[in-house]
Design a protein around this motif. Structure first.
Motif, PDB file in Angstrom:
ATOM      1  N   PHE A   1     -34.427  -3.920  11.234  1.00 55.52           N
ATOM      2  CA  PHE A   1     -35.161  -3.596  12.461  1.00 55.52           C
ATOM      3  C   PHE A   1     -36.364  -4.513  12.637  1.00 55.52           C
ATOM      4  CE2 PHE A   1     -38.662  -1.418  14.578  1.00 55.52           C
ATOM      5  CZ  PHE A   1     -38.090  -1.220  15.828  1.00 55.52           C
TER       6      PHE A   1
ATOM      7  N   THR B   1     -32.422  -1.059   6.066  1.00 55.07           N
ATOM      8  CA  THR B   1     -32.400  -0.736   7.492  1.00 55.07           C
ATOM      9  C   THR B   1     -33.703  -1.131   8.156  1.00 55.07           C
ATOM     10  OG1 THR B   1     -30.837   1.077   7.138  1.00 55.07           O
ATOM     11  CG2 THR B   1     -32.134   1.148   9.151  1.00 55.07           C
ATOM     12  N   VAL B   2     -34.807  -0.849   7.502  1.00 54.38           N
ATOM     13  CA  VAL B   2     -36.111  -1.227   8.051  1.00 54.38           C
ATOM     14  C   VAL B   2     -36.231  -2.748   8.147  1.00 54.38           C
ATOM     15  CG1 VAL B   2     -38.608  -1.207   7.633  1.00 54.38           C
ATOM     16  CG2 VAL B   2     -37.265   0.879   7.295  1.00 54.38           C
TER      17      VAL B   2
ATOM     18  N   CYS C   1     -34.807   3.316  13.428  1.00 54.85           N
ATOM     19  CA  CYS C   1     -34.112   3.248  12.137  1.00 54.85           C
ATOM     20  C   CYS C   1     -33.369   4.538  11.830  1.00 54.85           C
ATOM     21  CB  CYS C   1     -35.100   2.916  11.023  1.00 54.85           C
ATOM     22  SG  CYS C   1     -35.674   1.209  11.066  1.00 54.85           S
TER      23      CYS C   1
END
Length: 237
Positions: A23, A19-20, A195
């Protein structure tokens, strides 16, 4: 003073490196995932902490004998004894695992001092013993030879390269079963906020997919009707 608040530290434990990575890609940062570094043991809680760095250079035989450990200011030893509680020791081993970056004794000392974890783009000796510790550790692969045969510890807490990623002291290190992400510290509040939202939406998506829904319009979200369903879903939780 730490720039990683207790609140952000706890929220990051529920956010994946994937997820990071997504982003940071949206922010134009494409090279923040440390390459060829894996956890010694999967299934551990997510590792979170500020980077404290150690850099190795190629060993020169006349300067890197076993006698160097008599020096109380030897950089490797100093790094182990001064890495702050809650930080992650990140080691630049030049992506070379032919000699160990550290072993179980140093890893145990870091654990006992409250350090959050250790990462190297080289290898660890005593890797099975380190894996059994209640401690997050990431490396390239096991390596039995002492670091002195190949690496010379040269500098503490300066910018390094680890697995082809620039790591600056104080950067936020996030590690899970997939690997390790390096988060620029000035982005940490935005990363945590956005996030966390992305993670919640991904939970919604997974529930929908498990119920047989198509990913079209759902992932990524391009359908306003699905967006409305998500808002209703959030309120029901």
């Amino acid at each position: 003073m730490s720039k990683l608040s207790k609140t952000n530290r706890e929220k990051l434990r529920f956010i994946s490196t994937a997820t990071v990575a997504t982003f940071l890609f949206k922010k134009g940062l494409k090279n923040q995932f440390i390459q060829n570094v894996v956890p010694l043991k999967k299934g551990r809680p997510t590792m979170v902490g500020e980077a404290f760095t150690l850099r190795y250079i190629p060993a020169r035989e006349d300067l890197n004998t076993i006698a160097v450990f008599k020096d109380p200011d030897h950089p490797q030893r100093v790094a182990v004894e001064t890495c702050p509680e809650g930080a992650v020791l990140v080691i630049d081993s030049r992506k070379n695992a032919r000699a160990a970056s550290a072993g179980s004794i140093l890893a145990t000392r870091l654990m006992k001092r409250g350090v959050a974890g250790i990462v190297t783009d080289g290898g660890f000796r005593d890797s099975a013993e380190i894996a059994d510790l209640d401690f997050s550790a990431y490396h390239n692969r096991p390596s039995a030879p002492t670091n002195l045969t190949l690496h010379q510890a040269i500098a503490i807490n300066e910018p390094i390269g680890c697995g082809d990623v620039a790591v600056f002291p104080g950067d936020i290190i996030l590690g899970d079963d997939d690997g390790v992400m390096v988060i620029p510290v000035h982005l940490i509040d935005e990363v945590v906020q956005e996030c966390s939202k992305m993670t919640l939406y991904e939970e919604f998506v997974m529930e929908q997919v498990q119920n047989g829904k198509t990913i079209v319009g759902l992932y990524p979200l391009t359908d306003d009707a699905i967006g409305n369903q998500f808002e209703i879903w959030k309120k029901s939780r």
